[in-house]
Enzyme design. Structure first.
Site, mmCIF file in Angstrom:
data_model
loop_
_atom_site.group_PDB
_atom_site.id
_atom_site.type_symbol
_atom_site.label_atom_id
_atom_site.label_comp_id
_atom_site.label_asym_id
_atom_site.label_seq_id
_atom_site.Cartn_x
_atom_site.Cartn_y
_atom_site.Cartn_z
ATOM 1 N N GLY A 132 10.875 15.135 -21.054
ATOM 2 C CA GLY A 132 11.256 14.349 -19.772
ATOM 3 C C GLY A 132 12.176 15.245 -18.835
ATOM 4 O O GLY A 132 12.045 15.634 -17.808
ATOM 5 N N CYS A 191 12.120 14.082 -28.653
ATOM 6 C CA CYS A 191 11.272 14.961 -28.039
ATOM 7 C C CYS A 191 10.462 14.270 -26.716
ATOM 8 O O CYS A 191 10.541 15.265 -25.890
ATOM 9 C CB CYS A 191 10.145 15.147 -29.026
ATOM 10 S SG CYS A 191 10.684 16.025 -30.381
ATOM 11 N N ASP A 192 10.558 13.049 -26.620
ATOM 12 C CA ASP A 192 9.942 12.551 -25.600
ATOM 13 C C ASP A 192 10.972 12.756 -24.459
ATOM 14 O O ASP A 192 10.708 13.189 -23.321
ATOM 15 C CB ASP A 192 9.910 10.829 -25.781
ATOM 16 C CG ASP A 192 8.430 10.612 -25.788
ATOM 17 O OD1 ASP A 192 7.533 11.172 -25.248
ATOM 18 O OD2 ASP A 192 8.012 9.566 -26.656
ATOM 19 N N LEU A 193 12.239 12.209 -24.609
ATOM 20 C CA LEU A 193 13.285 12.473 -23.805
ATOM 21 C C LEU A 193 13.597 14.084 -23.192
ATOM 22 O O LEU A 193 13.894 14.398 -22.007
ATOM 23 C CB LEU A 193 14.392 11.700 -24.272
ATOM 24 C CG LEU A 193 14.298 10.396 -24.356
ATOM 25 C CD1 LEU A 193 15.670 9.769 -25.022
ATOM 26 C CD2 LEU A 193 13.977 9.501 -23.178
#
Length: 410
Positions: free
Chosen positions: A182, A177-179
């Protein structure tokens, strides 16, 4: 096609001339800004003096420097500024007035309380593209909550469909989810810059880990919107087709996807299962999916007796998509990636060469740039502030007072 490198490129990198201010921590904003830096943007990372952003003190280290930080922040410059001081705020305002993009991933409202919310900064720089990445978005009932990758995976349903039906709950092995947030940050930034070419105006972009994760649930959403049913864990198997999963071998694992008539016949030939081609239970990908557990047992009884390399060779020869399951240490030594020059060494002033994961974006005429590893904290403070109009005396005073930090002064 011969590989084009930055040295042999016929034109500057695509985002050359674009200035990005990154007020980011951990992964989403830094990873998004890294994509822009790889594409040639001048990304100036704004960090607190002395400590820098938290990833500097996280993970495996090379001579005291975080290896992850030096990858996530490659091709960027570092400016150390205390944004709680009045002079620090003056510095940031000056930088914003000359920037094209600002990317931040603080909790909603944090920059507004410091005097740098979008409604404020657009008055100084109407052309600014202002991108916010948060856990849950800028509004809604969850907006004020802290949100990390695992929470987005959990609430976004990803953990509910990961693993096996009879196993414990697990998260996806990388902070997906972070990536992905991004990547959406980078994509939205470029879209907003393109729109600015037409309107002359910047705009506000709201991205979040939660929606980034949910946006990946294509098969699960299709099932729910069609039947109202929830998705369930399926191990390595596909959500709608079979055979499409991992199978044990005599010495490891092999993955295969035989979901078209041609590849299904090819797989049957490899496994000596020609009798299944005309079996009504396995007539097409949909019926094979209904009987997927029975089919998987039949196939794995055969794969267990052969080595991974033998199966990959045989399946390749039959035109069946397949691959072994590699450990990450095997991936970074893998011949295909190394022949394509995917990994590269970035320069660092204190360490020397720092190995990098390459960019998957291969542009034929304007390739991604390969410059420096993640910078030393405050390495570019003096140069950036001087270019923004601050005098040497003013910079020296702010360094002495701890308002800004420069690497030579720590």
């Amino acid at each position: 096609m011969n590989q084009i490198t930055p040295e042999t490129a016929s034109a500057p990198a695509p985002l050359t001339g674009i200035t990005v201010l990154e007020l980011g921590a951990f992964m989403a904003a830094p990873f998004g800004a890294m994509q822009l830096a790889d594409l040639g943007a001048d990304v100036i990372k704004i960090e607190p003096p002395v400590t820098g952003e938290p990833v500097r003190s996280t993970g495996d280290r090379i001579e005291g420097h975080s290896a992850a930080f030096m990858m996530l922040n490659r091709n960027k410059r570092s400016v150390a500024v205390d944004l709680k001081s009045e002079d620090g705020k003056r510095v940031l305002r000056e930088l914003i007035e000359h920037a094209d993009v600002l990317i931040e991933n603080f909790r909603p409202g944090a920059l507004t309380r410091l005097g740098f919310g979008y409604d404020e900064v657009r008055r100084w720089n109407p052309a600014l593209v202002y991108v916010s990445g948060s856990g849950w978005g800028q509004d809604g009932p969850l907006a004020a909550k802290p949100g990390l990758d695992i929470m987005a995976q959990a609430r976004g349903g990803l953990m509910s469909v990961t693993g096996t039906n009879d196993g414990e709950i697990v998260k996806i092995g990388v902070p997906v989810c972070d990536l992905v947030c991004g990547l959406y940050i980078a994509l939205a930034t470029m879209a907003a810059l393109k729109a600015r070419d037409v309107t002359g105006e910047g705009q506000f972009v709201d991205t979040c880990l939660y929606e980034a994760g949910v946006s990946l649930t294509i098969w699960e959403a299709a099932r729910f919107f069609t039947s109202g049913e929830a998705g369930t864990p399926s191990g390595t198997a596909h959500q709608a087709s079979a055979p499409y999963q991992a199978f044990r071998t005599a010495d490891g694992w092999v993955t295969l996807g035989a979901v078209t008539p041609k590849t299904w016949k090819g797989a049957c030939d490899v496994f000596g299962l020609e009798r299944l081609v005309d079996d009504p239970r396995f007539a097409d990908a949909a019926t094979r999916y209904v009987h997927r557990e029975e089919l998987a047992t039949i196939i794995e009884d055969l794969t267990r007796g052969r080595t991974t390399d033998d199966l990959v060779d045989a399946l390749d020869d039959a035109g069946v998509p397949c691959a072994p399951i590699l450990r990450t240490d095997q991936v970074y030594r893998e011949e295909h990636l190394n022949q394509r020059g995917f990994f590269w060494d970035a320069a660092h002033p204190q360490i020397g060469a720092v190995r990098q994961i390459g960019s998957p974006m291969r542009l034929s005429s304007t390739p991604t740039v390969r410059r420096n590893a993640g910078p030393v904290l405050g390495a570019d403070t003096r140069d950036v502030l001087a270019a923004a109009g601050f005098t040497t005396d003013d910079i020296d005073r702010m360094v002495a007072e701890g308002v800004v930090g420069a690497s030579t002064d720590f």
